[in-house]
Design an enzyme around this catalytic site. Structure first.
Site, mmCIF file in Angstrom:
data_model
loop_
_atom_site.group_PDB
_atom_site.id
_atom_site.type_symbol
_atom_site.label_atom_id
_atom_site.label_comp_id
_atom_site.label_asym_id
_atom_site.label_seq_id
_atom_site.Cartn_x
_atom_site.Cartn_y
_atom_site.Cartn_z
ATOM 1 C CG LEU A 25 -1.986 -1.173 1.187
ATOM 2 C CD1 LEU A 25 -2.922 -1.078 2.388
ATOM 3 C CD2 LEU A 25 -2.794 -1.236 -0.111
ATOM 4 C CD GLU A 57 7.692 2.722 -5.835
ATOM 5 O OE1 GLU A 57 7.128 3.616 -6.505
ATOM 6 O OE2 GLU A 57 7.407 2.505 -4.649
ATOM 7 C CB THR A 111 7.525 -2.831 -18.679
ATOM 8 O OG1 THR A 111 7.366 -1.774 -19.611
ATOM 9 C CG2 THR A 111 8.949 -2.758 -18.147
ATOM 10 C CG ASP A 112 6.441 -1.827 -23.960
ATOM 11 O OD1 ASP A 112 6.647 -1.172 -22.920
ATOM 12 O OD2 ASP A 112 5.667 -1.438 -24.862
ATOM 13 C CD GLU A 113 8.560 2.283 -20.014
ATOM 14 O OE1 GLU A 113 9.544 2.742 -19.425
ATOM 15 O OE2 GLU A 113 7.440 2.815 -19.992
ATOM 16 C CE1 TYR A 125 8.487 0.318 -14.031
ATOM 17 C CE2 TYR A 125 8.578 0.911 -16.357
ATOM 18 C CZ TYR A 125 8.040 0.152 -15.330
ATOM 19 O OH TYR A 125 7.062 -0.773 -15.604
ATOM 20 C CE LYS A 163 8.663 -4.470 -14.150
ATOM 21 N NZ LYS A 163 7.829 -5.113 -13.076
ATOM 22 C CG HIS A 182 9.951 11.108 -23.692
ATOM 23 N ND1 HIS A 182 9.083 12.144 -23.903
ATOM 24 C CD2 HIS A 182 9.185 10.000 -23.568
ATOM 25 C CE1 HIS A 182 7.850 11.697 -23.904
ATOM 26 N NE2 HIS A 182 7.886 10.389 -23.705
HETATM 27 P P1 NAD Z 1 0.897 0.474 -9.845
HETATM 28 O O1 NAD Z 1 1.946 1.471 -9.497
HETATM 29 O O2 NAD Z 1 -0.477 0.939 -10.143
HETATM 30 O O3 NAD Z 1 0.771 -0.600 -8.665
HETATM 31 C C1 NAD Z 1 1.891 -1.155 -8.032
HETATM 32 C C2 NAD Z 1 1.422 -1.845 -6.755
HETATM 33 O O4 NAD Z 1 2.584 -2.434 -6.113
HETATM 34 C C3 NAD Z 1 0.783 -0.889 -5.734
HETATM 35 O O5 NAD Z 1 -0.399 -1.456 -5.211
HETATM 36 C C4 NAD Z 1 1.853 -0.764 -4.651
HETATM 37 O O6 NAD Z 1 1.309 -0.511 -3.367
HETATM 38 C C5 NAD Z 1 2.538 -2.116 -4.726
HETATM 39 N N1 NAD Z 1 3.914 -2.083 -4.215
HETATM 40 C C6 NAD Z 1 4.884 -1.182 -4.519
HETATM 41 N N2 NAD Z 1 6.001 -1.454 -3.837
HETATM 42 C C7 NAD Z 1 5.744 -2.560 -3.099
HETATM 43 C C8 NAD Z 1 6.515 -3.339 -2.192
HETATM 44 N N3 NAD Z 1 7.791 -3.005 -1.900
HETATM 45 N N4 NAD Z 1 5.950 -4.421 -1.620
HETATM 46 C C9 NAD Z 1 4.657 -4.756 -1.899
HETATM 47 N N5 NAD Z 1 3.874 -4.043 -2.734
HETATM 48 C C10 NAD Z 1 4.417 -2.955 -3.329
HETATM 49 O O7 NAD Z 1 1.502 -0.364 -11.047
HETATM 50 P P2 NAD Z 1 0.775 -1.002 -12.323
HETATM 51 O O8 NAD Z 1 0.709 0.015 -13.388
HETATM 52 O O9 NAD Z 1 -0.435 -1.708 -11.891
HETATM 53 O O10 NAD Z 1 1.885 -2.066 -12.768
HETATM 54 C C11 NAD Z 1 1.905 -3.372 -12.182
HETATM 55 C C12 NAD Z 1 3.059 -4.157 -12.779
HETATM 56 O O11 NAD Z 1 2.902 -4.244 -14.189
HETATM 57 C C13 NAD Z 1 4.431 -3.519 -12.541
HETATM 58 O O12 NAD Z 1 5.352 -4.560 -12.292
HETATM 59 C C14 NAD Z 1 4.740 -2.811 -13.849
HETATM 60 O O13 NAD Z 1 6.131 -2.748 -14.055
HETATM 61 C C15 NAD Z 1 4.067 -3.747 -14.847
HETATM 62 N N6 NAD Z 1 3.606 -3.112 -16.097
HETATM 63 C C16 NAD Z 1 2.814 -1.994 -16.058
HETATM 64 C C17 NAD Z 1 2.346 -1.459 -17.261
HETATM 65 C C18 NAD Z 1 1.451 -0.250 -17.278
HETATM 66 O O14 NAD Z 1 1.148 0.275 -18.361
HETATM 67 N N7 NAD Z 1 0.963 0.247 -16.163
HETATM 68 C C19 NAD Z 1 2.700 -2.054 -18.481
HETATM 69 C C20 NAD Z 1 3.520 -3.187 -18.472
HETATM 70 C C21 NAD Z 1 3.956 -3.719 -17.269
HETATM 71 O O1 DAU Z 2 5.208 0.650 -21.816
HETATM 72 C C1 DAU Z 2 4.802 0.138 -20.589
HETATM 73 C C2 DAU Z 2 4.963 1.197 -19.520
HETATM 74 O O2 DAU Z 2 3.939 2.160 -19.739
HETATM 75 C C3 DAU Z 2 4.868 0.639 -18.104
HETATM 76 O O3 DAU Z 2 5.935 -0.247 -17.885
HETATM 77 C C4 DAU Z 2 4.916 1.764 -17.067
HETATM 78 O O4 DAU Z 2 4.746 1.239 -15.772
HETATM 79 C C5 DAU Z 2 3.796 2.741 -17.381
HETATM 80 O O5 DAU Z 2 3.855 3.842 -16.485
HETATM 81 C C6 DAU Z 2 3.892 3.243 -18.831
HETATM 82 O O6 DAU Z 2 5.060 4.082 -19.005
HETATM 83 P P1 DAU Z 2 5.010 5.444 -19.871
HETATM 84 O O7 DAU Z 2 6.118 6.313 -19.407
HETATM 85 O O8 DAU Z 2 4.900 5.153 -21.312
HETATM 86 O O9 DAU Z 2 3.565 6.017 -19.362
HETATM 87 P P2 DAU Z 2 3.085 7.480 -18.961
HETATM 88 O O10 DAU Z 2 1.602 7.416 -18.799
HETATM 89 O O11 DAU Z 2 3.880 8.066 -17.853
HETATM 90 O O12 DAU Z 2 3.414 8.336 -20.265
HETATM 91 C C7 DAU Z 2 2.858 7.996 -21.536
HETATM 92 C C8 DAU Z 2 3.430 8.951 -22.564
HETATM 93 O O13 DAU Z 2 2.905 10.273 -22.314
HETATM 94 C C9 DAU Z 2 4.936 9.104 -22.507
HETATM 95 O O14 DAU Z 2 5.449 9.275 -23.811
HETATM 96 C C10 DAU Z 2 5.159 10.360 -21.689
HETATM 97 C C11 DAU Z 2 3.958 11.205 -22.043
HETATM 98 N N1 DAU Z 2 3.475 12.106 -20.958
HETATM 99 C C12 DAU Z 2 3.217 11.568 -19.735
HETATM 100 C C13 DAU Z 2 2.747 12.349 -18.698
HETATM 101 C C14 DAU Z 2 2.469 11.750 -17.349
HETATM 102 C C15 DAU Z 2 3.241 13.445 -21.218
HETATM 103 O O15 DAU Z 2 3.447 13.939 -22.346
HETATM 104 N N2 DAU Z 2 2.781 14.231 -20.181
HETATM 105 C C16 DAU Z 2 2.532 13.742 -18.934
HETATM 106 O O16 DAU Z 2 2.129 14.522 -18.028
#
Ligand code: NAD
Ligand code: DAU
Length: 363
Positions: free
Chosen positions: A36, A85, A134-136, A169, A173, A303
């Site tokens: 949390l 994170e 992640t694809d990153e 980040y 990962k 970026h």
């Molecule tokens: P999020 O930030 O919304 O959620 C992360 C969760 O992990 C939170 O509930 C947080 O409380 C918990 N957490 C953080 N540190 C912790 C710790 N030390 N111990 C236990 N719990 C902890 O993230 P999300 O966007 O739901 O992403 C989830 C997973 O999917 C991540 O591993 C992320 O790298 C991966 N991912 C996300 C995306 C995306 O677009 N959001 C895409 C591809 C992969």
């Molecule tokens: O590709 C998968 C990833 O996608 C996940 O692994 C990450 O956890 C997730 O956060 C996401 O990463 P991005 O950096 O691509 O997502 P974000 O929503 O932060 O940004 C999307 C795009 O928009 C990116 O090119 C940055 C841009 N952006 C983002 C924010 C927050 C802006 O231009 N302005 C903004 O304020």
């Protein structure tokens, strides 16, 4: 599978995975371990918290001793690891927290799983460690067709693309992915990994582009577009990601990686115009009303220009593909945030964090 540990289940994607599993598999016990942090929110799980096959445990994946006792208490046989994170901008400001949770936390989880499973009667039989990534990790692709229709380049990330992370980040990962593979190759831990593109949908923390911009449009605040808004992302509806995770967990081959994507590339500025149009329409504003909120700001450091996933391996091997058209996904998403203003207000005010501090004081 009987006792599934989902880490990070109170976050955005984790809450959708937990909901899917709790409802679809009444015979599994779903244990949700989440620290949390600011990103974890139990309100994301309100509709399943009373289900008999669901348990919430507050805890840190970096706490190895706590993990050991959790594995023993619930006799965990399956791990779906999402805790992390997850925000690139935060990783630029505070890389250490990302290394701690994403690298050391994953390592602690791997070791706890390994020790528990090696000591169990069946050894690694019937066990699975599934790491969500992640694809990153693959770095960035060139924009070779910037003025054309998507796709914006000929290249795509495949499972064979070499790792080349750029942000703290993605470096964290990538490192966690390497540790998962190392545990598979060295100890025989039955592991599988997936690397997914950008998710969108309900319950995403409003630091990420889509929920942040929906909320700002609604509240008539500036929309901070990084650089010139030319960066390209591949967007996937979060419930489609959860379905892919279900599919890979049950049918993916051990030791393999699967890419998950939407075949749905958008330049940021084009996506932002769609968001503006949709929010204006659904709030009864005239077309173009909020275009003036677009504000070009300093670009994100390092970026990545373009992400584009080739998920044909997943289609060919496991017959998974996205189910939702982007137009419908965006409409649903915008409606959800507009209809759930109380959730948004709670999250942006930080009220839920204060509530947890009270609730867990002294534990
Ligand atoms: P999020 O930030 O919304 O959620 C992360 C969760 O992990 C939170 O509930 C947080 O409380 C918990 N957490 C953080 N540190 C912790 C710790 N030390 N111990 C236990 N719990 C902890 O993230 P999300 O966007 O739901 O992403 C989830 C997973 O999917 C991540 O591993 C992320 O790298 C991966 N991912 C996300 C995306 C995306 O677009 N959001 C895409 C591809 C992969
Ligand atoms: O590709 C998968 C990833 O996608 C996940 O692994 C990450 O956890 C997730 O956060 C996401 O990463 P991005 O950096 O691509 O997502 P974000 O929503 O932060 O940004 C999307 C795009 O928009 C990116 O090119 C940055 C841009 N952006 C983002 C924010 C927050 C802006 O231009 N302005 C903004 O304020």
């Amino acid at each position: 599978m009987k006792n599934i540990l989902i880490t990070g289940g109170a976050g955005f994607i984790g809450s959708h995975v937990a909901r899917l599993f709790v409802r679809k598999y009444p015979d599994y016990r779903i244990v949700n371990l989440d620290k949390l942090t600011y990103a974890g929110n139990l309100a994301n799980l309100a509709d399943i918290e009373a289900e008999p096959n669901y348990v919430f445990e507050r805890g840190d994946i970096c706490d190895f001793e706590a993990l050991r006792s959790l594995f023993a208490r619930y006799d965990i046989d399956t791990v779906v690891h999402l805790a992390a994170e997850s925000h690139v901008d935060r990783s630029i400001v505070d890389p250490f927290t990302f290394a701690r949770t994403n690298v050391m936390g994953t390592l602690a989880l791997l070791q706890a799983a390994r020790l528990h499973w090696e000591a169990s009667a069946g050894g690694y039989g019937g066990k699975r460690f599934y790491h969500i990534s992640t694809d990153e990790v693959y770095g960035a692709l060139p924009l070779t067709r910037p003025d054309g229709e998507p796709p914006y380049g000929e290249e795509f990330f495949t499972e064979r693309t070499p790792y080349a992370p750029h942000s703290p980040y993605s470096a964290s990962k990538a490192s966690s992915d390497h540790f998962v593979r190392a545990y598979h190759d060295t100890y025989g831990l039955p592991a599988v990994i997936s690397n997914c593109s950008n998710n969108y949908g309900p319950y995403q923390f409003p630091e990420k582009l889509i929920p942040l911009f929906i909320n700002n449009i609604r509240n008539r605040r500036p929309l901070p577009v990084y650089g010139r808004g030319e960066n390209v992302r591949d967007w996937l509806y979060v419930e489609d990601h959860a379905r892919a995770i279900d599919c890979i967990l049950h049918s993916g081959r051990t030791g393999e990686t699967y890419n998950i994507g939407g075949f749905n590339e958008w330049k940021n500025i084009d996506l932002i115009r769609v968001l503006i149009r949709t929010v204006d329409r659904l709030t009864g504003q005239p077309e173009g009303h909020s275009l003036g909120l677009v504000t070009y700001v300093t670009d994100r450091a390092g970026h990545d220009l373009r992400y584009a996933i080739d998920s044909s391996k997943l289609k060919e091997e496991l017959d998974w593909e996205p189910s939702l058209q982007f137009e419908e996904g965006i409409e649903r998403t915008v409606r959800w945030y507009l209809d759930n203003q109380a959730w948004m207000d709670n999250v942006t005010s930080g009220a839920y964090e204060k509530y947890y501090e009270e609730m867990y004081r002294g534990r």
